[in-house]
Motif scaffolding. Structure first.
Motif, PDB file in Angstrom:
ATOM      1  N   ASP A  11       0.788  -1.209   0.129  1.00 12.02           N
ATOM      2  CA  ASP A  11       0.083  -0.027   0.163  1.00 12.02           C
ATOM      3  C   ASP A  11       0.816   1.164  -0.025  1.00 12.02           C
ATOM      4  O   ASP A  11       0.475   2.153  -0.712  1.00 12.02           O
ATOM      5  N   LEU A  12       1.869   1.055   0.851  1.00 14.49           N
ATOM      6  CA  LEU A  12       2.881   2.507   0.655  1.00 14.49           C
ATOM      7  C   LEU A  12       3.372   2.598  -0.517  1.00 14.49           C
ATOM      8  O   LEU A  12       3.485   3.814  -0.910  1.00 14.49           O
ATOM      9  N   ARG A  14       2.237   1.664  -3.171  1.00 10.27           N
ATOM     10  CA  ARG A  14       1.039   2.210  -4.410  1.00 10.27           C
ATOM     11  C   ARG A  14       0.990   3.970  -4.012  1.00 10.27           C
ATOM     12  O   ARG A  14       0.720   4.680  -5.018  1.00 10.27           O
ATOM     13  N   GLU A  15       0.806   4.165  -2.626  1.00  9.98           N
ATOM     14  CA  GLU A  15       0.875   5.490  -2.311  1.00  9.98           C
ATOM     15  C   GLU A  15       2.079   6.656  -2.792  1.00  9.98           C
ATOM     16  O   GLU A  15       1.708   7.473  -3.463  1.00  9.98           O
ATOM     17  N   ARG A  18       1.367   7.368  -6.547  1.00  8.45           N
ATOM     18  CA  ARG A  18       0.564   8.629  -6.743  1.00  8.45           C
ATOM     19  C   ARG A  18       1.151   9.790  -6.374  1.00  8.45           C
ATOM     20  O   ARG A  18       1.082  10.772  -6.787  1.00  8.45           O
ATOM     21  N   SER A  19       1.812   9.695  -5.007  1.00  5.95           N
ATOM     22  CA  SER A  19       2.081  11.158  -4.253  1.00  5.95           C
ATOM     23  C   SER A  19       3.637  11.507  -4.592  1.00  5.95           C
ATOM     24  O   SER A  19       3.865  12.532  -4.391  1.00  5.95           O
ATOM     25  N   ASN A  20       4.311  10.452  -4.878  1.00  2.00           N
ATOM     26  CA  ASN A  20       5.758  10.812  -5.075  1.00  2.00           C
ATOM     27  C   ASN A  20       6.161   9.967  -6.532  1.00  2.00           C
ATOM     28  O   ASN A  20       7.398   9.537  -6.850  1.00  2.00           O
ATOM     29  N   PRO A  21       5.411  10.467  -7.639  1.00  2.00           N
ATOM     30  CA  PRO A  21       5.721   9.479  -8.863  1.00  2.00           C
ATOM     31  C   PRO A  21       6.994   9.982  -9.682  1.00  2.00           C
ATOM     32  O   PRO A  21       7.547   8.875 -10.004  1.00  2.00           O
ATOM     33  N   LEU A  22       7.716  11.056  -9.315  1.00  2.00           N
ATOM     34  CA  LEU A  22       8.498  11.532 -10.049  1.00  2.00           C
ATOM     35  C   LEU A  22       9.838  11.685  -9.333  1.00  2.00           C
ATOM     36  O   LEU A  22      10.851  12.022  -9.575  1.00  2.00           O
TER      37      LEU A  22
ATOM     38  N   ARG B 329       1.884  16.347   0.563  1.00  2.00           N
ATOM     39  CA  ARG B 329       1.695  15.168   0.255  1.00  2.00           C
ATOM     40  C   ARG B 329       0.972  14.234   1.345  1.00  2.00           C
ATOM     41  O   ARG B 329       1.267  14.549   2.504  1.00  2.00           O
ATOM     42  N   PRO B 330       0.640  13.207   1.226  1.00  3.47           N
ATOM     43  CA  PRO B 330       0.310  12.014   2.140  1.00  3.47           C
ATOM     44  C   PRO B 330       1.238  12.000   3.265  1.00  3.47           C
ATOM     45  O   PRO B 330       2.413  11.592   2.888  1.00  3.47           O
ATOM     46  N   PRO B 332       2.841   9.361   5.716  1.00  4.86           N
ATOM     47  CA  PRO B 332       3.300   8.145   5.473  1.00  4.86           C
ATOM     48  C   PRO B 332       2.198   7.031   5.983  1.00  4.86           C
ATOM     49  O   PRO B 332       2.065   5.952   5.665  1.00  4.86           O
ATOM     50  N   ALA B 334      -1.022   7.521   5.752  1.00  2.16           N
ATOM     51  CA  ALA B 334      -2.277   7.680   5.069  1.00  2.16           C
ATOM     52  C   ALA B 334      -2.349   7.256   3.635  1.00  2.16           C
ATOM     53  O   ALA B 334      -1.444   7.754   2.818  1.00  2.16           O
ATOM     54  N   GLN B 335      -3.349   6.485   3.180  1.00  3.12           N
ATOM     55  CA  GLN B 335      -3.405   6.284   1.648  1.00  3.12           C
ATOM     56  C   GLN B 335      -4.598   7.226   1.363  1.00  3.12           C
ATOM     57  O   GLN B 335      -5.575   7.415   2.064  1.00  3.12           O
ATOM     58  N   ARG B 337      -6.847   8.818  -1.760  1.00  7.42           N
ATOM     59  CA  ARG B 337      -7.371   8.563  -3.172  1.00  7.42           C
ATOM     60  C   ARG B 337      -8.312   9.821  -3.612  1.00  7.42           C
ATOM     61  O   ARG B 337      -8.886  10.393  -2.476  1.00  7.42           O
ATOM     62  N   ARG B 389      -5.585  15.521  -7.031  1.00 10.47           N
ATOM     63  CA  ARG B 389      -4.277  15.050  -7.197  1.00 10.47           C
ATOM     64  C   ARG B 389      -3.634  15.927  -8.434  1.00 10.47           C
ATOM     65  O   ARG B 389      -4.224  15.729  -9.447  1.00 10.47           O
ATOM     66  N   ASP B 392       2.203  16.115 -10.294  1.00 17.32           N
ATOM     67  CA  ASP B 392       3.405  15.746  -9.383  1.00 17.32           C
ATOM     68  C   ASP B 392       3.041  15.048  -8.208  1.00 17.32           C
ATOM     69  O   ASP B 392       3.931  14.682  -7.402  1.00 17.32           O
ATOM     70  N   GLY B 393       1.886  14.552  -8.151  1.00 21.57           N
ATOM     71  CA  GLY B 393       1.323  13.724  -6.996  1.00 21.57           C
ATOM     72  C   GLY B 393       0.745  14.287  -5.619  1.00 21.57           C
ATOM     73  O   GLY B 393       0.264  13.768  -4.795  1.00 21.57           O
ATOM     74  N   SER B 394       1.244  15.764  -5.590  1.00 19.81           N
ATOM     75  CA  SER B 394       0.787  16.491  -4.613  1.00 19.81           C
ATOM     76  C   SER B 394      -0.735  16.549  -4.396  1.00 19.81           C
ATOM     77  O   SER B 394      -1.472  16.462  -5.532  1.00 19.81           O
TER      78      SER B 394
END
Lengths: 511, 511
Positions: A11-12, A14-15, A18-22, B329-330, B332, B334-335, B337, B389, B392-394
Motif C-alpha cells: 500500500d505504501l 502504491r501511495e 501516486r504522491s511521489n511519482p517523479l 503530500r500524504p 506515511p 495515510a493512503q 485517493r 491530485r 506531481d502527486g501532491s
C-alpha cells in the motif's frame, strides 16, 4: 481483514506511486528509478512470481549482494503476502544450502557476480523445486528480460499488514541459524521511529552500504522508503566506491563503521570526492572535515539495544543523554521489562532477562516452534539477553543471558560475573560456570587466564568481585588456565563444564 | 487479543513510569508531576471510575478547559478500555446537554471556574445518571480528595490498542455534532508522525494553549507524550499568561495562531518575558525577534489537510515544498485517493472527494450508524471534502464536497465553481446551485454579489470561468443579488434552491 485501517508495504508503495511519482526511489549502479517506475517493476516482478506459483506465506530468497532488486523483491513479496528473505552472501555453500532447505522457497533470486559458485553449489546440495532467477543475467532468462515479458499492472491482492513480509536469519551460538519473521507493521513502524531519531525524510538520500541481510542497515532503508526518500545501493563495502557514490548522488546518510572511515579518508586524501552532503557523527579530524556534523539525536548519541527479532532497536541511546544506563531508554514502540527466570519483574538495579512487547516484535520463528514458544512465554518476547533497569529508568545491556546459575534462591548470570572479573587489570580472559553444590544447588566457579607477566591469586579475584557486584555472585572457586576453549569466537562453556565439573543448571538454556 | 504486539496508551504510560520516572510529564498552574506521579494519579483515577461502574466502551466526559486532569482522564479511560470525550467548553448549556444525552456517560469531570453555570444547566437538562466530579473543587467531594481516597495500584486490565479511547465531537453544517471515535493506535501513531515533522522529542516542553476539544492541539500533546516530553497546560488563550508560561517553563512549542501573536508581542513590549525557548515559524519582525526560528519541516511549511475523523493530518504541507498542490503530500500513515461519487479514482488534475485509509482513520461515529456506513463505503473513509491530485502527486484541498451537481455525465462540485467565480475582481461573494434541466439532468447556476461600485455582467462571469476551469463547469445562468442567505457563517444553499429553482441533485448529500 480491516481494510479501512490497513497499510501494508505494498500500500505504501502504491501511495508513493501516486504522491511521489517523479521522485527517485532507488539508484543502483547506472540505473535509477522513480517511485512510479519502481512500482511498475515491482508489479511485473509480482506477476513473474505469481506465474511461478508464489502465494501467501511462500518464501522468496535473495542470494545476492545489495541491489535495488533486493528492495524490488521485498516489495513484490509484500504485494503477494509472501515472505522475502535476503541470505548472508558470505555464507559457504553448505550454510546457504541449509537455509535453502530450511526456508523451502518457491522462488530464488541469485547473483553470479562474486558468489555464483557458492550459489550453484548450494542449489546442487538441495532438492528445492523453485524458480531460480539470476538477477545479474543480462540474457533472455535473466531478471530484466523476465520483467519485460511479465504482465504489467498491480496484482491488487489484499494483504493484511499483520502478516510476515521479511525473514532474517540470525545466528545461534553452536547451532543452525533460525529466521525471524517480521511483519509489514514492524518494518513500517520501526522505519517511522528510526526516521525520527535519525532525521530521515523525503529529501534523504541513503547509501545502503551495510549488508541488507542484517537489520542494522534495513531499519534506515525502511525509514527512507516510508517518507519517499531515495535509497542508493552498492553491492559491498569498498571505500573508494562509497566516496564516489556519496559525491555523485549527494548522499545524506550511509551505514559506515570503524575501519571503513579510515579507508575512506585515505581514498579521498587528495579531496577528489566531495563528501560534504554526508551527515555523519564525529569520528576523527580528517573524517570530520570531509563530512557534515549529524545534528540529529542519533548523530549526538547513536545506537541502542536491539536484535533482529525486534526489527532492530528496542532502546535508543539518544533518549539517555542524561542517563545512568548505557543503552538509553525504550523506543516509544517498545514496552521493556527486566525479568527473572520465572518472568517476574526484578527491581531497578538488578540484572535480569530483557523482555519486550510492542508492534515491532517479530511474529515468530520460521519452523522453530519449540524455540518460538520459549521466546514468547507469557506473551513477552524473551530476548535471551541480560540487562538492568537503572534507578533513572534507563537501560543497561549486559550481554547474552544464555546460561544461568542458581545458587540458593539467587539467579546468577555468568556473563555478569565474567564482565566483572574481566575488568580486573591482571585478567586477560575468563569464564564462569556453575558447579553442583549439595547445600546451595550450584556454586559459582571462575576459570581465569592472566595477562602475560602479571600475577593475581584466587583471593584477589574474589575480592574484586565482592567490591563490584553483589556478594552472592562472587566465585567460590577460581582456577587459572593458559587459555579458554572456544567455539568460533565464543568461549565453549560446555567444554569447561566437562573439564571442571560444571552442571546442575536450572531448566533448559534459552535459545 | 495479541498481547505480544500490543501497545495501548496505558501501556505507554506504564513504560514511561519505568523508563522516565523522574521526568516532568505535566505542568498545570503551580502543579507539576513526574511520569511516576502521573501514573500514580491515573491509577487512582482509574479506580475511582471503576468504583463508579465505568467499564469497557463506557464514556467519560470532560466539561472543562485545558488542564493536566484532562490528560489524566484520557489515560484513566485508556487503562479501562473506556472512551474519553472532552466537550467544547464554549458551547451553550443546550449544546452541552445535547452531547450529554448523546454520549450517555458513566462519569463526567466538570469545572466550576468560568463555565460552572452552563455545566450545571446542562446537567439539569439531562437525566444522565452519571458520577459527576468537579475537578476544581478543593473540598472533600472534589477531584483531588477522591484521588487521595482511591485505591492505588495499576488496575492492570488488558486493553486492545484497536479499541476507541477518544471521542471528539465535530461540527455538522445545519445539524447536531457527532463524535468521532479514535483508537489508541490512531493517537499513538499520529503522535509519532507529528513528532517527526514538528521535531518533538523527550526534551520538548509543549504549551497546550489551543483547546483540547480540537484535534489540532491534541496531535502535538500526543507527540510530546509519546516521547516522554513535558506537556504544560493553560485553561485558555490569554496573551500575557502564555508569555509568562513560556518564560517560566522554557516552553519549546505552543499552539498559537493569528491575532494572539500580535497580542503576545504587545504584552511583552518591554521584553519582561524571555520567549527565546519557543521555536516558532516566522510571522513578523517583532515576534520573530522574541522567538527562535523553527527549523523543523513543520516550521518551514506548517499545516496540511486533515480532519477530526483522521486524528488530524492526512497530508503534510512540508512534504510538498516543491509541489504544485497546496496541501503537500500524504503522511506515511495515510493512503489517499481522489474519487468520483461512485468511488472510482479520478485522473490527476480532476476534482473529486478525498478518501483515506490507514491506521489513523477513526473507528466510527458514536451512535451514527447510517452516517458511518456512508463514510466508510468501500472500506475507504469518505472525508466529504473535495480535492485534487496534481500531476506531481501532491494534493490540493478545495473545500467541502457536500453538494454535487450532475450535468450530463459530468460531476460538478459547486464549491469548485464558487472558488473560481470568487476570484473574479468584481465579485464580493457567490454561490452555485444546480437546476433541473430536461436535456442535461442539471445545469449550473451562479448567484453573485458584486463589490460596491464595481460592474460586471453575466457574460464576464461565464467567460472568467471558461478561462479557469473546465468548460462544462461554467454557469449557464448568472443571477445578481444584494446578499446571500446564511446559516451561521455558511451560505444557505437550500434557501437559494428554493428561491432560484435549484434541485435534481444526484443521490443524498454526504454528511
Amino acid at each position: 481483514m480491516d481494510l479501512l485501517h490497513a497499510l501494508s508495504l505494498g500500500d505504501l508503495l502504491r501511495e508513493h506511486r501516486r504522491s511521489n511519482p517523479l521522485q527517485i526511489a532507488c539508484v543502483s549502479g547506472d540505473e535509477r528509478f522513480t517511485y512510479r517506475e519502481l512500482d511498475d517493476r515491482v508489479n511485473r516482478l509480482s506477476h513473474t512470481f505469481l506465474a511461478a506459483g508464489v502465494g501467501r506465506g511462500d518464501r522468496i530468497l535473495w542470494l545476492g549482494q545489495n541491489s535495488h532488486r533486493l528492495l524490488e523483491g521485498l516489495l513484490a513479496a509484500a504485494k503477494l503476502g509472501a515472505i522475502f528473505s535476503p541470505l548472508n552472501w558470505r555464507w559457504s555453500a553448505e550454510e546457504l544450502a541449509f537455509a535453502l532447505s530450511d526456508a523451502m522457497p518457491t522462488a530464488v533470486l541469485w547473483q553470479q557476480d562474486e558468489i555464483g559458485e557458492q550459489a550453484r553449489k548450494a542449489r546442487a546440495l538441495t532438492k528445492a523445486d523453485a524458480l531460480w532467477i539470476q538477477h545479474d543475467d543480462p540474457g533472455p532468462e535473466g531478471y530484466e528480460a523476465r520483467l519485460t515479458d511479465a504482465e504489467p499492472g498491480d496484482p491488487a491482492l489484499e494483504v493484511d499488514p499483520g502478516l510476515p513480509v521479511l525473514a532474517l536469519y540470525t545466528g545461534a551460538f553452536g547451532g543452525h541459524p533460525h529466521a525471524s519473521l517480521l511483519g509489514h507493521d514492524a518494518l513500517l513502524l520501526q522505519g517511522l521511529v528510526v526516521s525520527k531519531v535519525q532525521d530521515v525524510g523525503r529529501e534523504s538520500i541513503y547509501l545502503n552500504s551495510g549488508p541488507l541481510f542484517h537489520v542494522a542497515t534495513f531499519m534506515t532503508t525502511m525509514a527512507t522508503f516510508v517518507w519517499g526518500g531515495t535509497n542508493v545501493f552498492t553491492p559491498r563495502v569498498e571505500a573508494e566506491t562509497l566516496c564516489r557514490l556519496i559525491d555523485a548522488e549527494r548522499c545524506t546518510g550511509a551505514f559506515v563503521v570503524g575501519p571503513t572511515l579510515q579507508q575512506m579518508v585515505e581514498a579521498n586524501a587528495d579531496g577528489r570526492y566531495d563528501l560534504s552532503s554526508l551527515r555523519s557523527f564525529r569520528a576523527f579530524p580528517a573524517w570530520d572535515s570531509m563530512t557534515t556534523p549529524d545534528g540529529s539525536p542519533w548523530g549526538r548519541r547513536p545506537g541502542g539495544y536491539g536484535q533482529t527479532e525486534l526489527m532492530g532497536l528496542a532502546t535508543l541511546s539518544c533518549l539517555g543523554m542524561d542517563a545512568t544506563g548505557s543503552h538509553g531508554r525504550p523506543s516509544p514502540l517498545a514496552q521493556v521489562r527486566i525479568v527473572d527466570p520465572e518472568g517476574v519483574e526484578v527491581s531497578a538495579g538488578e540484572s535480569g532477562e530483557i523482555v519486550v512487547r510492542g508492534p515491532t516484535v517479530m511474529l515468530g520463528y520460521w519452523r522453530r516452534d519449540a524455540l518460538e514458544a520459549r521466546r514468547r512465554a507469557g506473551d513477552w518476547h524473551h530476548t535471551g539477553d541480560l540487562g538492568r533497569r537503572e534507578e533513572d529508568g534507563s537501560i543497561t545491556f549486559i550481554g547474552p543471558a544464555a546460561r544461568l546459575i542458581k545458587s540458593a534462591a539467587e539467579n546468577i548470570y555468568p556473563v555478569e560475573v565474567e564482565r566483572c572479573i574481566a575488568a580486573h587489570p591482571a585478567v586477560a580472559e575468563c569464564a564462569v560456570i556453575g558447579k553442583p553444590d549439595p547445600e546451595w544447588g550450584q556454586r559459582v566457579a571462575a576459570i581465569v587466564v592472566l595477562r602475560d607477566g602479571v600475577e593475581a591469586d584466587a583471593e584477589a579475584i574474589v575480592e574484586h568481585c565482592r567490591a563490584h557486584i553483589a556478594s552472592y555472585k562472587k566465585p567460590r572457586e577460581v582456577a587459572f588456565v593458559e587459555s579458554l576453549p572456544k567455539r568460533g569466537f565464543a568461549v565453549d562453556h560446555d567444554a569447561l563444564d566437562r573439564r571442571f565439573g560444571g552442571g546442575g543448571y536450572p531448566g533448559a538454556a534459552a535459545g
